[in-house]
Design a protein around this motif. Structure first.
Motif, PDB file in Angstrom:
ATOM      1  N   ASP A 148     -68.500  -7.345  94.350  1.00 50.79           N
ATOM      2  CA  ASP A 148     -67.856  -8.010  95.480  1.00 50.79           C
ATOM      3  C   ASP A 148     -66.365  -8.206  95.236  1.00 50.79           C
ATOM      4  O   ASP A 148     -65.684  -8.852  95.997  1.00 50.79           O
ATOM      5  N   GLY A 149     -65.867  -7.635  94.139  1.00 52.70           N
ATOM      6  CA  GLY A 149     -64.449  -7.761  93.817  1.00 52.70           C
ATOM      7  C   GLY A 149     -64.135  -8.918  92.894  1.00 52.70           C
ATOM      8  O   GLY A 149     -63.024  -9.005  92.381  1.00 52.70           O
ATOM      9  N   SER A 150     -65.097  -9.817  92.656  1.00 52.16           N
ATOM     10  CA  SER A 150     -64.852 -10.947  91.759  1.00 52.16           C
ATOM     11  C   SER A 150     -64.819 -10.460  90.317  1.00 52.16           C
ATOM     12  O   SER A 150     -65.332  -9.390  89.990  1.00 52.16           O
ATOM     13  N   ASP A 151     -64.218 -11.272  89.448  1.00 54.15           N
ATOM     14  CA  ASP A 151     -64.153 -10.921  88.026  1.00 54.15           C
ATOM     15  C   ASP A 151     -65.552 -10.754  87.437  1.00 54.15           C
ATOM     16  O   ASP A 151     -65.809  -9.827  86.683  1.00 54.15           O
ATOM     17  N   SER A 152     -66.468 -11.668  87.793  1.00 57.15           N
ATOM     18  CA  SER A 152     -67.813 -11.577  87.217  1.00 57.15           C
ATOM     19  C   SER A 152     -68.545 -10.329  87.704  1.00 57.15           C
ATOM     20  O   SER A 152     -69.303  -9.717  86.941  1.00 57.15           O
ATOM     21  N   SER A 153     -68.311  -9.904  88.946  1.00 55.10           N
ATOM     22  CA  SER A 153     -68.977  -8.686  89.426  1.00 55.10           C
ATOM     23  C   SER A 153     -68.396  -7.444  88.750  1.00 55.10           C
ATOM     24  O   SER A 153     -69.122  -6.482  88.483  1.00 55.10           O
ATOM     25  N   MET A 154     -67.114  -7.475  88.440  1.00 52.87           N
ATOM     26  CA  MET A 154     -66.514  -6.343  87.733  1.00 52.87           C
ATOM     27  C   MET A 154     -67.035  -6.271  86.295  1.00 52.87           C
ATOM     28  O   MET A 154     -67.286  -5.187  85.778  1.00 52.87           O
ATOM     29  N   ARG A 155     -67.213  -7.433  85.665  1.00 53.98           N
ATOM     30  CA  ARG A 155     -67.821  -7.438  84.324  1.00 53.98           C
ATOM     31  C   ARG A 155     -69.266  -6.945  84.388  1.00 53.98           C
ATOM     32  O   ARG A 155     -69.720  -6.219  83.501  1.00 53.98           O
ATOM     33  N   ALA A 156     -69.987  -7.323  85.438  1.00 55.68           N
ATOM     34  CA  ALA A 156     -71.364  -6.861  85.612  1.00 55.68           C
ATOM     35  C   ALA A 156     -71.409  -5.342  85.769  1.00 55.68           C
ATOM     36  O   ALA A 156     -72.272  -4.664  85.195  1.00 55.68           O
ATOM     37  N   ALA A 157     -70.474  -4.794  86.541  1.00 53.21           N
ATOM     38  CA  ALA A 157     -70.419  -3.341  86.727  1.00 53.21           C
ATOM     39  C   ALA A 157     -70.115  -2.644  85.402  1.00 53.21           C
ATOM     40  O   ALA A 157     -70.715  -1.606  85.088  1.00 53.21           O
ATOM     41  N   ALA A 158     -69.207  -3.206  84.616  1.00 53.42           N
ATOM     42  CA  ALA A 158     -68.882  -2.611  83.316  1.00 53.42           C
ATOM     43  C   ALA A 158     -70.091  -2.652  82.382  1.00 53.42           C
ATOM     44  O   ALA A 158     -70.392  -1.684  81.685  1.00 53.42           O
ATOM     45  N   TYR A 159     -70.801  -3.766  82.382  1.00 51.16           N
ATOM     46  CA  TYR A 159     -72.006  -3.895  81.562  1.00 51.16           C
ATOM     47  C   TYR A 159     -73.058  -2.874  82.011  1.00 51.16           C
ATOM     48  O   TYR A 159     -73.653  -2.170  81.194  1.00 51.16           O
ATOM     49  N   ALA A 160     -73.281  -2.801  83.325  1.00 45.65           N
ATOM     50  CA  ALA A 160     -74.266  -1.861  83.876  1.00 45.65           C
ATOM     51  C   ALA A 160     -73.889  -0.420  83.551  1.00 45.65           C
ATOM     52  O   ALA A 160     -74.756   0.409  83.267  1.00 45.65           O
ATOM     53  N   ALA A 161     -72.579  -0.125  83.558  1.00 47.30           N
ATOM     54  CA  ALA A 161     -72.122   1.231  83.223  1.00 47.30           C
ATOM     55  C   ALA A 161     -72.474   1.564  81.777  1.00 47.30           C
ATOM     56  O   ALA A 161     -72.915   2.682  81.486  1.00 47.30           O
ATOM     57  N   GLY A 162     -72.299   0.602  80.885  1.00 52.16           N
ATOM     58  CA  GLY A 162     -72.653   0.828  79.485  1.00 52.16           C
ATOM     59  C   GLY A 162     -74.140   1.080  79.309  1.00 52.16           C
ATOM     60  O   GLY A 162     -74.557   1.996  78.587  1.00 52.16           O
ATOM     61  N   VAL A 163     -74.960   0.292  79.995  1.00 50.25           N
ATOM     62  CA  VAL A 163     -76.412   0.484  79.921  1.00 50.25           C
ATOM     63  C   VAL A 163     -76.788   1.841  80.512  1.00 50.25           C
ATOM     64  O   VAL A 163     -77.583   2.584  79.938  1.00 50.25           O
ATOM     65  N   ALA A 164     -76.205   2.169  81.664  1.00 53.40           N
ATOM     66  CA  ALA A 164     -76.513   3.449  82.319  1.00 53.40           C
ATOM     67  C   ALA A 164     -76.129   4.627  81.429  1.00 53.40           C
ATOM     68  O   ALA A 164     -76.874   5.607  81.312  1.00 53.40           O
ATOM     69  N   ARG A 165     -74.987   4.531  80.784  1.00 56.19           N
ATOM     70  CA  ARG A 165     -74.544   5.606  79.902  1.00 56.19           C
ATOM     71  C   ARG A 165     -75.508   5.775  78.731  1.00 56.19           C
ATOM     72  O   ARG A 165     -75.939   6.884  78.432  1.00 56.19           O
ATOM     73  N   ARG A 166     -75.874   4.667  78.106  1.00 55.85           N
ATOM     74  CA  ARG A 166     -76.777   4.739  76.949  1.00 55.85           C
ATOM     75  C   ARG A 166     -78.177   5.194  77.333  1.00 55.85           C
ATOM     76  O   ARG A 166     -78.849   5.862  76.559  1.00 55.85           O
ATOM     77  N   GLN A 167     -78.633   4.850  78.532  1.00 52.46           N
ATOM     78  CA  GLN A 167     -79.983   5.198  78.982  1.00 52.46           C
ATOM     79  C   GLN A 167     -80.023   6.518  79.756  1.00 52.46           C
ATOM     80  O   GLN A 167     -81.078   6.940  80.196  1.00 52.46           O
ATOM     81  N   ASN A 168     -78.841   7.120  79.940  1.00 52.37           N
ATOM     82  CA  ASN A 168     -78.743   8.326  80.768  1.00 52.37           C
ATOM     83  C   ASN A 168     -79.316   8.069  82.165  1.00 52.37           C
ATOM     84  O   ASN A 168     -80.067   8.868  82.716  1.00 52.37           O
ATOM     85  N   ALA A 169     -78.965   6.923  82.711  1.00 52.29           N
ATOM     86  CA  ALA A 169     -79.452   6.498  84.024  1.00 52.29           C
ATOM     87  C   ALA A 169     -78.362   6.684  85.077  1.00 52.29           C
ATOM     88  O   ALA A 169     -77.178   6.789  84.759  1.00 52.29           O
TER      89      ALA A 169
END
Length: 153
Positions: free
Chosen positions: A24-45
């Motif tokens: 939603d553009g908030s700092d916490s949502s951007m951190r969530a997206a970064a975290y999710a990107a790391g998980v997705a990369r590691r899981q090949n998701a």
């Protein structure tokens, strides 16, 4: 003896294949997206970044064109994400998509997770004090019990 229900999020794989991250553009949502990107990369998701455009706000009630403003927010988010992926292109060897849905944040994320067949949902912690009384989107997603939900501070 009670009959156990199978978990809805299990799709016969070892780990998530589609991760939905709410933005939603908030700092916490951007951190969530970064975290999710790391998980997705590691899981090949597949990482599905989702922005939910509000349908009606106080501004809309006063005649302010909300769809233009929320469309601009979505465009800004896409630009920011694309810039980040270009900066970290070596580290971000992953698949991702950006989606917009209309509605309130909770129902929009539920619709997104259902339509995209999400195996996991990642959201940022609410930055609004009012959510202590009403309940945040993250708490409502957890209570729905339909996917594993990660809440990033």
């Amino acid at each position: 003896m009670t009959e156990q229900q199978p978990h809805r999020f299990e799709r016969g794989t070892d780990g998530p294949k589609v991760i939905v991250a709410g933005l939603d553009g908030s700092d916490s949502s951007m951190r969530a997206a970064a975290y999710a990107a790391g998980v997705a990369r590691r899981q090949n998701a597949m990482l599905a970044l989702v922005y939910v455009q509000p349908v009606m706000t106080a501004g809309a009630a006063l005649g302010v064109p909300v769809s233009d403003a929320t469309g601009e927010v979505a465009e800004d988010l896409v630009s920011e994400i694309r810039a980040a992926t270009e900066r970290f292109s070596d580290a971000w060897d992953m698949r991702w998509e950006f989606h917009t849905f209309r509605g309130d944040p909770y129902n929009g994320l539920v619709t997104a997770a259902d339509e995209l067949k999400a195996d996991a949902v990642v959201v940022g912690a609410s930055e609004s004090a009012g959510h202590r009384f009403v309940g945040s989107v993250a708490v409502r997603l957890v209570k729905a019990g339909r996917w594993p939900v990660t809440v990033v501070p």
